[in-house]
Design a protein around this motif. Structure first.
Motif, PDB file in Angstrom:
ATOM      1  N   PHE A   4       6.322  13.992   6.694  1.00 54.30           N
ATOM      2  CA  PHE A   4       4.892  13.675   6.677  1.00 54.30           C
ATOM      3  C   PHE A   4       4.464  12.885   7.914  1.00 54.30           C
ATOM      4  CE2 PHE A   4       6.277  14.619   2.458  1.00 54.30           C
ATOM      5  CZ  PHE A   4       5.249  15.393   1.942  1.00 54.30           C
ATOM      6  N   ARG A   5       5.345  12.866   8.910  1.00 50.94           N
ATOM      7  CA  ARG A   5       4.990  12.142  10.132  1.00 50.94           C
ATOM      8  C   ARG A   5       4.114  12.986  11.049  1.00 50.94           C
ATOM      9  NH1 ARG A   5      11.070   9.926  10.565  1.00 50.94           N
ATOM     10  NH2 ARG A   5      10.907   8.624   8.705  1.00 50.94           N
TER      11      ARG A   5
ATOM     12  N   LEU B 186       0.865  -1.182   0.000  1.00 47.93           N
ATOM     13  CA  LEU B 186       0.000   0.000   0.000  1.00 47.93           C
ATOM     14  C   LEU B 186       0.896   1.223   0.000  1.00 47.93           C
ATOM     15  CD1 LEU B 186      -2.445  -0.990   2.893  1.00 47.93           C
ATOM     16  CD2 LEU B 186      -2.987  -0.995   0.440  1.00 47.93           C
ATOM     17  N   VAL B 187       0.456   2.283  -0.650  1.00 45.53           N
ATOM     18  CA  VAL B 187       1.211   3.534  -0.565  1.00 45.53           C
ATOM     19  C   VAL B 187       0.295   4.641  -0.062  1.00 45.53           C
ATOM     20  CG1 VAL B 187       2.940   2.976  -2.326  1.00 45.53           C
ATOM     21  CG2 VAL B 187       0.796   4.111  -3.003  1.00 45.53           C
ATOM     22  N   ALA B 188       0.927   5.631   0.565  1.00 50.54           N
ATOM     23  CA  ALA B 188       0.224   6.846   0.990  1.00 50.54           C
ATOM     24  C   ALA B 188       0.635   7.947   0.028  1.00 50.54           C
ATOM     25  CB  ALA B 188       0.625   7.212   2.418  1.00 50.54           C
ATOM     26  N   GLU B 189      -0.359   8.656  -0.488  1.00 48.53           N
ATOM     27  CA  GLU B 189      -0.090   9.668  -1.516  1.00 48.53           C
ATOM     28  C   GLU B 189      -0.702  11.007  -1.109  1.00 48.53           C
ATOM     29  OE1 GLU B 189       0.207   9.184  -6.243  1.00 48.53           O
ATOM     30  OE2 GLU B 189      -1.749   8.699  -5.419  1.00 48.53           O
ATOM     31  N   VAL B 190       0.033  12.069  -1.376  1.00 45.95           N
ATOM     32  CA  VAL B 190      -0.502  13.417  -1.116  1.00 45.95           C
ATOM     33  C   VAL B 190      -0.646  14.132  -2.467  1.00 45.95           C
ATOM     34  CG1 VAL B 190       0.520  13.604   1.206  1.00 45.95           C
ATOM     35  CG2 VAL B 190       1.823  14.398  -0.781  1.00 45.95           C
ATOM     36  N   PRO B 191      -1.500  15.152  -2.540  1.00 44.07           N
ATOM     37  CA  PRO B 191      -1.629  15.879  -3.805  1.00 44.07           C
ATOM     38  C   PRO B 191      -0.355  16.667  -4.114  1.00 44.07           C
ATOM     39  CG  PRO B 191      -3.056  16.834  -2.113  1.00 44.07           C
ATOM     40  CD  PRO B 191      -2.414  15.646  -1.504  1.00 44.07           C
ATOM     41  N   GLN B 192      -0.189  17.000  -5.381  1.00 38.77           N
ATOM     42  CA  GLN B 192       1.030  17.665  -5.854  1.00 38.77           C
ATOM     43  C   GLN B 192       1.375  18.909  -5.027  1.00 38.77           C
ATOM     44  OE1 GLN B 192       2.862  16.204  -8.515  1.00 38.77           O
ATOM     45  NE2 GLN B 192       4.408  17.573  -7.675  1.00 38.77           N
ATOM     46  N   GLU B 193       0.351  19.661  -4.645  1.00 36.72           N
ATOM     47  CA  GLU B 193       0.634  20.901  -3.895  1.00 36.72           C
ATOM     48  C   GLU B 193       1.192  20.650  -2.498  1.00 36.72           C
ATOM     49  OE1 GLU B 193      -2.318  19.960  -5.058  1.00 36.72           O
ATOM     50  OE2 GLU B 193      -3.985  20.481  -3.713  1.00 36.72           O
ATOM     51  N   HIS B 194       1.071  19.423  -2.035  1.00 33.37           N
ATOM     52  CA  HIS B 194       1.646  19.079  -0.722  1.00 33.37           C
ATOM     53  C   HIS B 194       2.873  18.183  -0.868  1.00 33.37           C
ATOM     54  CE1 HIS B 194      -1.500  20.972   1.518  1.00 33.37           C
ATOM     55  NE2 HIS B 194      -2.450  20.230   0.971  1.00 33.37           N
TER      56      HIS B 194
ATOM     57  N   PRO C 233       9.758  18.374  -0.410  1.00 35.00           N
ATOM     58  CA  PRO C 233      10.711  19.316  -1.014  1.00 35.00           C
ATOM     59  C   PRO C 233      11.341  18.750  -2.291  1.00 35.00           C
ATOM     60  CG  PRO C 233      11.005  19.271   1.360  1.00 35.00           C
ATOM     61  CD  PRO C 233      10.002  18.193   1.039  1.00 35.00           C
ATOM     62  N   GLY C 234      11.471  17.432  -2.359  1.00 30.39           N
ATOM     63  CA  GLY C 234      12.024  16.795  -3.557  1.00 30.39           C
ATOM     64  C   GLY C 234      10.997  16.566  -4.649  1.00 30.39           C
ATOM     65  N   GLY C 235       9.744  16.963  -4.397  1.00 31.15           N
ATOM     66  CA  GLY C 235       8.703  16.810  -5.416  1.00 31.15           C
ATOM     67  C   GLY C 235       7.973  15.467  -5.384  1.00 31.15           C
ATOM     68  N   HIS C 236       8.154  14.713  -4.316  1.00 32.62           N
ATOM     69  CA  HIS C 236       7.504  13.395  -4.247  1.00 32.62           C
ATOM     70  C   HIS C 236       6.099  13.489  -3.671  1.00 32.62           C
ATOM     71  CE1 HIS C 236      11.309  11.701  -5.330  1.00 32.62           C
ATOM     72  NE2 HIS C 236      11.909  12.249  -4.300  1.00 32.62           N
ATOM     73  N   THR C 237       5.192  12.749  -4.272  1.00 35.32           N
ATOM     74  CA  THR C 237       3.821  12.707  -3.748  1.00 35.32           C
ATOM     75  C   THR C 237       3.520  11.368  -3.061  1.00 35.32           C
ATOM     76  OG1 THR C 237       3.057  11.995  -5.924  1.00 35.32           O
ATOM     77  CG2 THR C 237       2.898  14.352  -5.439  1.00 35.32           C
ATOM     78  N   VAL C 238       4.300  10.337  -3.368  1.00 33.93           N
ATOM     79  CA  VAL C 238       4.154   9.062  -2.645  1.00 33.93           C
ATOM     80  C   VAL C 238       5.069   9.154  -1.429  1.00 33.93           C
ATOM     81  CG1 VAL C 238       4.475   6.565  -2.726  1.00 33.93           C
ATOM     82  CG2 VAL C 238       3.505   7.752  -4.691  1.00 33.93           C
ATOM     83  N   VAL C 239       4.466   9.240  -0.244  1.00 31.25           N
ATOM     84  CA  VAL C 239       5.234   9.637   0.945  1.00 31.25           C
ATOM     85  C   VAL C 239       5.301   8.562   2.034  1.00 31.25           C
ATOM     86  CG1 VAL C 239       4.703  12.064   0.501  1.00 31.25           C
ATOM     87  CG2 VAL C 239       3.230  10.731   2.050  1.00 31.25           C
TER      88      VAL C 239
END
Lengths: 214, 214
Positions: free
Chosen positions: B142-143, B97-105, B108-114
Motif C-alpha cells: 500500500f506504499r 491513527l490507522v489507515a483503512e481500505v475497503p474490503q475489496e482493496h 492478499p492476507g485479507g487485511h483492511t487496516v494497512v
C-alpha cells in the motif's frame, strides 16, 4: 527544552557528586527522607515529593532561572498558569517531582523548593511503557548535595513502579561531564551507538504539514 | 522502536510520493476522505481514523511486520493485550491513527487496516504541549499512494488542534532518504543542528538507578 539544555548546572551537580565518591553519596542518600523522619543530618536535609499545582510558580521560576543561565530567557513562552493547566488536570501532559528544604535552609531569596525533575510517559511499540525526563534542575546554592541524583533516581523508581522499561532523556554532545556521568551510571547513548537523530517540526513547517491532512 | 527503525519502508513511501511531484500528491490527497464520501477515486481510496481497541491485533501485526522486515522480531515484547491496556484506558500512554481500505482493496492476507501512526503527548518547559510520533508504518503493498504522508499530516493536524507546538520524532542517520524528505518538509535535525544525543537507561541500569531513590 530538553534535559541538558542546562548542561553546566547538571554537569556540576553530578560532577561534584561523583568526585566525592560513593561514600558521601550514600550518606547523603540516607538523609533524603520526609523531613519529619530525619533524625541525623549530613549537611542539609531535603525531601523529594510530587509537585502540586501550587508549586507551579516555583517551577516557572526555576525554568526561567535555567533559561537565564543559558542566556535564552526569551525562549520561555509558558508561565505557571499553563503549567497548572497542563500538568494538574485530569489527563496531565507531564508529571513533576520537586526537591524541598526546610524554611531555615531556604535560599537567599526565601525559596524552599530548590529543584525539580519534570517527566512524562512515552511508549515503545517493542517494549511498552517508558518515561522521558525533560528537565532536571537544582538551584546553584543547593548543588553538590545529591539532590539532582535523588531526583533522577526517584524518577527511575517511579518508572519501575509504573512498569516502565526505559528512562530516556537528551543531552547536548558538548556537555561531556553530564554525558560521562550518565554513561557511568549505565545509560546508553543511542545517538552514538545506533545513530538516532532527533527531528522536529514546529512553527510554519508544522502548520503547513497539518494543512496537508485529509 | 522509534520512527525510523523502519527506515526503508518510510523512505520508499515518501520517495515515491515525492517523485510523483506535487500534482499527484494533491490529487491523492483529495481522495483521502471517509469512504462514504468518496465519489471519484484516483487509484485507491482509504480513510485515516483514530484506532479503536479492536484494532490492536492489526497494530500488533504491523509492529511485528516492521520488526521482521528489520530482522529483529525477537525485540518485540508486547502484544495486542498490552496495547489495549496501555492505549485505550482512561489515561492512555499513547494515541494511534490507522489507515483503512475497503474490503475489496484488502491485502492478499485479507487485511483492511494497512498502516498506522502511533504517537503520544510530550511537554516542553519552554514551549508547552508537543507530540512525539513513535511509529509511522504502511504495509508494503500500500506504499506510494500517499498513505504515510496522510498519516503524518493527520498527526500534525491533531497537534495543531491540541495546541501542541511541536511534532517530534527520531530518524536513523543512515536513513538519508527519510531524513532528506523530512528536512524538505521543513523539519529541523536537532542532533545535527544543536548536538542533541538521545540517552536511555533500561534493564539492570534502570533497576540499579531506581534503588538509589530515597
Amino acid at each position: 527544552m530538553l534535559i541538558s539544555a542546562f548542561a553546566s548546572p547538571l554537569a556540576r551537580e553530578f560532577h561534584t557528586v561523583q568526585s566525592r565518591g560513593p561514600g558521601l553519596v550514600s550518606s547523603c542518600r540516607r538523609s533524603i527522607k520526609p523531613i519529619s523522619l530525619i533524625n541525623t543530618l549530613i549537611s542539609m536535609e531535603y525531601s523529594i515529593r510530587p509537585a502540586r499545582a501550587q508549586d507551579c510558580t516555583d517551577i516557572e521560576r526555576m525554568i526561567m532561572d535555567l533559561a537565564v543561565y543559558e542566556k535564552m530567557p526569551d525562549q520561555v513562552k509558558i508561565c505557571h498558569k499553563e503549567l497548572e493547566r497542563d500538568g494538574f488536570g485530569p489527563n496531565p501532559f507531564f508529571q513533576c517531582l520537586v526537591a524541598e528544604v526546610p524554611q531555615e535552609h531556604s535560599s537567599p531569596g526565601g525559596h524552599t523548593v530548590v529543584g525539580y525533575a519534570l517527566y512524562f510517559y512515552t511508549y515503545s511499540t517493542w517494549r511498552g511503557r517508558c518515561i522521558y525526563m525533560e528537565d532536571l534542575y537544582v538551584m546553584p546554592d543547593f548543588r553538590g548535595k545529591g539532590i539532582g541524583k535523588a531526583l533522577m533516581a526517584t524518577v527511575a523508581k517511579v518508572a519501575m513502579e509504573q512498569q516502565c522499561v526505559r528512562l530516556q532523556f537528551s543531552v547536548l554532545d558538548w556537555n561531556r561531564p553530564s554525558l560521562d556521568f550518565y554513561l557511568s551510571k549505565g545509560a546508553q547513548d543511542l545517538t552514538e551507538k545506533e545513530g538516532w537523530h532527533f527531528l522536529r517540526f514546529d512553527g510554519e513547517a508544522l502548520e503547513k504539514l497539518a494543512l496537508e491532512a485529509p
